[in-house]
Design a protein around this motif. Structure first.
Motif, PDB file in Angstrom:
ATOM      1  N   LYS A 262      17.395 -17.215 -14.721  1.00  0.00           N
ATOM      2  CA  LYS A 262      16.410 -18.257 -14.998  1.00  0.00           C
ATOM      3  C   LYS A 262      16.801 -18.943 -16.303  1.00  0.00           C
ATOM      4  N   ASN A 263      17.392 -20.112 -16.219  1.00  0.00           N
ATOM      5  CA  ASN A 263      17.871 -20.804 -17.404  1.00  0.00           C
ATOM      6  C   ASN A 263      16.745 -21.611 -18.037  1.00  0.00           C
ATOM      7  N   THR A 264      16.434 -21.283 -19.279  1.00  0.00           N
ATOM      8  CA  THR A 264      15.384 -22.006 -19.998  1.00  0.00           C
ATOM      9  C   THR A 264      15.951 -23.140 -20.843  1.00  0.00           C
ATOM     10  N   ASN A 265      17.237 -23.125 -21.118  1.00  0.00           N
ATOM     11  CA  ASN A 265      17.876 -24.181 -21.895  1.00  0.00           C
ATOM     12  C   ASN A 265      18.504 -25.181 -20.932  1.00  0.00           C
ATOM     13  N   PRO A 266      18.041 -26.438 -20.912  1.00  0.00           N
ATOM     14  CA  PRO A 266      18.579 -27.410 -19.943  1.00  0.00           C
ATOM     15  C   PRO A 266      20.063 -27.686 -20.125  1.00  0.00           C
ATOM     16  N   LEU A 267      20.612 -27.417 -21.320  1.00  0.00           N
ATOM     17  CA  LEU A 267      22.035 -27.660 -21.547  1.00  0.00           C
ATOM     18  C   LEU A 267      22.900 -26.686 -20.759  1.00  0.00           C
ATOM     19  N   PHE A 268      22.345 -25.511 -20.451  1.00  0.00           N
ATOM     20  CA  PHE A 268      23.120 -24.492 -19.754  1.00  0.00           C
ATOM     21  C   PHE A 268      22.622 -24.272 -18.334  1.00  0.00           C
ATOM     22  N   GLU A 269      21.815 -25.203 -17.821  1.00  0.00           N
ATOM     23  CA  GLU A 269      21.258 -25.045 -16.494  1.00  0.00           C
ATOM     24  C   GLU A 269      22.339 -25.226 -15.435  1.00  0.00           C
ATOM     25  N   ARG A 270      22.363 -24.313 -14.474  1.00  0.00           N
ATOM     26  CA  ARG A 270      23.345 -24.367 -13.392  1.00  0.00           C
ATOM     27  C   ARG A 270      22.635 -24.420 -12.048  1.00  0.00           C
ATOM     28  N   GLU A 271      23.289 -25.012 -11.081  1.00  0.00           N
ATOM     29  CA  GLU A 271      22.710 -25.090  -9.739  1.00  0.00           C
ATOM     30  C   GLU A 271      22.749 -23.711  -9.083  1.00  0.00           C
ATOM     31  N   SER A 272      21.640 -23.293  -8.504  1.00  0.00           N
ATOM     32  CA  SER A 272      21.543 -21.964  -7.901  1.00  0.00           C
ATOM     33  C   SER A 272      22.142 -21.985  -6.498  1.00  0.00           C
ATOM     34  N   LYS A 273      22.781 -20.855  -6.116  1.00  0.00           N
ATOM     35  CA  LYS A 273      23.330 -20.721  -4.775  1.00  0.00           C
ATOM     36  C   LYS A 273      22.249 -20.339  -3.762  1.00  0.00           C
ATOM     37  N   GLY A 274      21.096 -19.872  -4.243  1.00  0.00           N
ATOM     38  CA  GLY A 274      20.001 -19.537  -3.339  1.00  0.00           C
ATOM     39  C   GLY A 274      19.240 -20.779  -2.917  1.00  0.00           C
ATOM     40  N   ARG A 275      18.262 -20.600  -2.018  1.00  0.00           N
ATOM     41  CA  ARG A 275      17.439 -21.734  -1.590  1.00  0.00           C
ATOM     42  C   ARG A 275      15.962 -21.345  -1.700  1.00  0.00           C
ATOM     43  N   TRP A 276      15.173 -22.303  -2.125  1.00  0.00           N
ATOM     44  CA  TRP A 276      13.742 -22.074  -2.270  1.00  0.00           C
ATOM     45  C   TRP A 276      13.073 -22.166  -0.905  1.00  0.00           C
ATOM     46  N   GLU A 277      12.225 -21.203  -0.625  1.00  0.00           N
ATOM     47  CA  GLU A 277      11.497 -21.148   0.644  1.00  0.00           C
ATOM     48  C   GLU A 277       9.999 -21.109   0.354  1.00  0.00           C
ATOM     49  N   LYS A 278       9.240 -21.818   1.187  1.00  0.00           N
ATOM     50  CA  LYS A 278       7.777 -21.773   1.102  1.00  0.00           C
ATOM     51  C   LYS A 278       7.267 -21.500   2.511  1.00  0.00           C
ATOM     52  N   VAL A 279       6.737 -20.281   2.731  1.00  0.00           N
ATOM     53  CA  VAL A 279       6.383 -19.852   4.080  1.00  0.00           C
ATOM     54  C   VAL A 279       5.036 -19.130   4.057  1.00  0.00           C
ATOM     55  N   LEU A 280       4.500 -18.938   5.257  1.00  0.00           N
ATOM     56  CA  LEU A 280       3.302 -18.128   5.432  1.00  0.00           C
ATOM     57  C   LEU A 280       3.728 -16.759   5.955  1.00  0.00           C
ATOM     58  N   PRO A 281       3.650 -15.691   5.150  1.00  0.00           N
ATOM     59  CA  PRO A 281       4.056 -14.365   5.633  1.00  0.00           C
ATOM     60  C   PRO A 281       3.109 -13.851   6.712  1.00  0.00           C
ATOM     61  N   LEU A 282       3.675 -13.297   7.778  1.00  0.00           N
ATOM     62  CA  LEU A 282       2.886 -12.810   8.899  1.00  0.00           C
ATOM     63  C   LEU A 282       3.019 -11.311   9.121  1.00  0.00           C
ATOM     64  N   LYS A 283       4.224 -10.776   8.954  1.00  0.00           N
ATOM     65  CA  LYS A 283       4.438  -9.360   9.256  1.00  0.00           C
ATOM     66  C   LYS A 283       5.618  -8.851   8.449  1.00  0.00           C
ATOM     67  N   VAL A 284       5.524  -7.586   8.020  1.00  0.00           N
ATOM     68  CA  VAL A 284       6.629  -6.906   7.347  1.00  0.00           C
ATOM     69  C   VAL A 284       7.123  -5.799   8.266  1.00  0.00           C
ATOM     70  N   VAL A 285       8.438  -5.753   8.493  1.00  0.00           N
ATOM     71  CA  VAL A 285       9.032  -4.782   9.414  1.00  0.00           C
ATOM     72  C   VAL A 285      10.070  -3.964   8.658  1.00  0.00           C
ATOM     73  N   TYR A 286      10.075  -2.653   8.896  1.00  0.00           N
ATOM     74  CA  TYR A 286      11.059  -1.761   8.272  1.00  0.00           C
ATOM     75  C   TYR A 286      12.020  -1.240   9.329  1.00  0.00           C
ATOM     76  N   ASP A 287      13.309  -1.366   9.076  1.00  0.00           N
ATOM     77  CA  ASP A 287      14.354  -0.854   9.961  1.00  0.00           C
ATOM     78  C   ASP A 287      14.801   0.504   9.427  1.00  0.00           C
ATOM     79  N   HIS A 288      14.318   1.582  10.055  1.00  0.00           N
ATOM     80  CA  HIS A 288      14.605   2.921   9.542  1.00  0.00           C
ATOM     81  C   HIS A 288      16.069   3.300   9.727  1.00  0.00           C
TER      82      HIS A 288
END
Length: 435
Positions: A262-288
């Motif tokens: 999380k870059n707080t200094n704009p001079l050192f800000e870099r583009e993130s390789k991740g993508r922002w998601e905004k979703v409605l969570p419905l179910k959590v599943v565990y793969d044992h």
């Protein structure tokens, strides 16, 4: 649970557990998407936590953190899974303040004013004194997580530590309870609350002089990420319960990075390789089988699946209408009705022949198929074998289960899955052929 986010430490520990310290400092930093300086600072922080939790660790400054995390081969909770949770990932000032509050309430119930005086009296010289608003916020947090409780009565309210569990049980009962919690925490999900309870009971038993404490069970656990990902589990379950959307930065398993600073200094800000998601969570599943957590959610593109290990910076968003939530939940249930786990592909009928291990005695192969085969059915059986049939959404998720039976399982249909299994076994055979 921790008051603050600690995504970076979670991803760091995951990489350390998976690579056994094989990466260099630069490789670790590149994979985490942070600088080498930030990496070194995180190393120092984790080493401080480890040395605080495990006083028996080697004292050499040059000891690798990977060696420290292997302190106890069988203790699945203490080294790599739980010490980060026990540290609470709070600021140093918060940790000191909470410790002072709990120490003050150890013997008697106190008011906010008395607790404020206790905090100010125990604060080191030069450190800022807390105000009443801060103390009330800490008390609210401790009350929410069940550490303290407010006594009934008129104002001003008095707060005390909730210690009935350890004080109302005998030492023999505490030992029996510890053994039970120890088994459940190591075999059930979710595990973090059980590990925290186990840790508290262990400390209480170690204080006893009348009865020496010994570990009854030893565990060798392989899926460290299962426990680390539980940091997100309760946030997501709360969002599902309250019908809230969530927003997070997601790194899929195919991306090179697993975290972004999380870059707080704009001079050192870099583009993130991740993508922002905004979703409605419905179910959590565990793969044992693989020790993985998945989130099933509804987004702009419909039903989406996310590996929880790639979710960082999770934040709650706006609430949705109850009727709309139920409609999306019904849509999801219909999509995964024939899912072996979370697959939403085209339904296909799988038919396999399983062979009994012998002509006499119970068939452990049949017992396992009946136990793990979900809604599949045995449609034909003789003394040598039986035929199992199931309709699933695609064959990707059921294939590892079928493969785990080895020569005791023969795929009959579909022919594409049968050929895939033949090709895989030929590849395995080639690897073991003599040179």
């Amino acid at each position: 649970m921790a008051k603050e986010s600690f995504d970076k430490e979670i991803q760091f520990l995951r990489m350390l557990a998976l690579t056994s310290g094989a990466y260099s400092r630069q490789q670790f930093a590149d994979r985490l998407g942070i600088s080498v300086h930030t990496f070194d600072k995180t190393i120092r922080k984790l080493k401080d936590i480890v040395s605080t939790v495990h006083q028996q660790l080697p004292m050499e400054q040059g000891a690798e953190l990977a060696d420290a995390l292997r302190f106890s081969y069988y203790e699945s909770a203490d080294p790599v899974l739980l010490f980060l949770f026990r540290a609470k990932s709070v600021k140093e000032s918060e940790g000191l303040r909470i410790s002072l509050l709990l120490s003050a309430m150890r013997d008697e119930a106190l008011t906010v004013s008395e607790l404020l005086d206790a905090c100010c009296g125990g604060t080191p010289d030069g450190a800022p004194y807390p105000d009443e608003k801060t103390v009330r916020s800490d008390l609210k947090y401790l009350e929410e997580v069940g550490v303290i409780c407010r006594e009934p009565g008129p104002r001003p309210y008095r707060y005390r530590i909730r210690s009935e569990l350890v004080h109302e049980l005998s030492e023999e009962e505490l030992l029996d309870l510890y053994d039970f919690v120890d088994i459940m925490a190591n075999t059930q999900v979710p595990s973090v609350p059980g590990y925290l309870l186990r840790d508290g009971l262990k400390k209480q038993l170690q204080r006893s002089e009348a009865m020496p404490f010994t570990e009854t069970f030893l565990y060798k656990y392989h899926y460290h990420s299962r426990i680390l990902d539980e940091a997100h589990l309760f946030t997501l379950l709360k969002a599902i319960r309250n019908r809230l959307k969530v927003r997070f930065l997601y790194f899929s398993p195919k991306t090179e990075l697993s975290y972004a600073s999380k870059n707080t200094n704009p001079l050192f800000e870099r583009e993130s390789k991740g993508r922002w998601e905004k979703v409605l969570p419905l179910k959590v599943v565990y793969d044992h089988q693989y020790g993985r957590w998945y989130l099933l959610a509804n987004g702009r593109e419909g039903i989406r699946k996310y590996r929880m290990e790639g979710m960082t910076q999770i934040e709650e968003d706006a609430a949705v209408d109850e009727a709309w939530f139920e409609a999306k939940m019904q849509e999801l249930e219909e999509r995964i009705r024939h899912s072996w786990l979370i697959d939403t592909g085209r339904p296909v009928e799988v038919r396999a022949r399983f062979f009994h291990p012998g002509v006499s005695g119970p068939s452990f192969v049949k017992e396992r198929v009946l136990l793990q085969g979900q809604w599949g059915e045995i449609i034909e059986e003789d003394e040598v074998s039986f035929i199992y049939e199931i309709t699933v959404n695609g064959t990707t998720e059921i294939k590892p289960w079928l493969r785990s039976f080895g020569s005791a399982c023969e795929i009959l249909e579909p022919l594409t899955l049968r050929q895939e299994m033949i090709d895989e076994w030929k590849e395995i055979q080639a690897a073991y052929e003599s040179v």
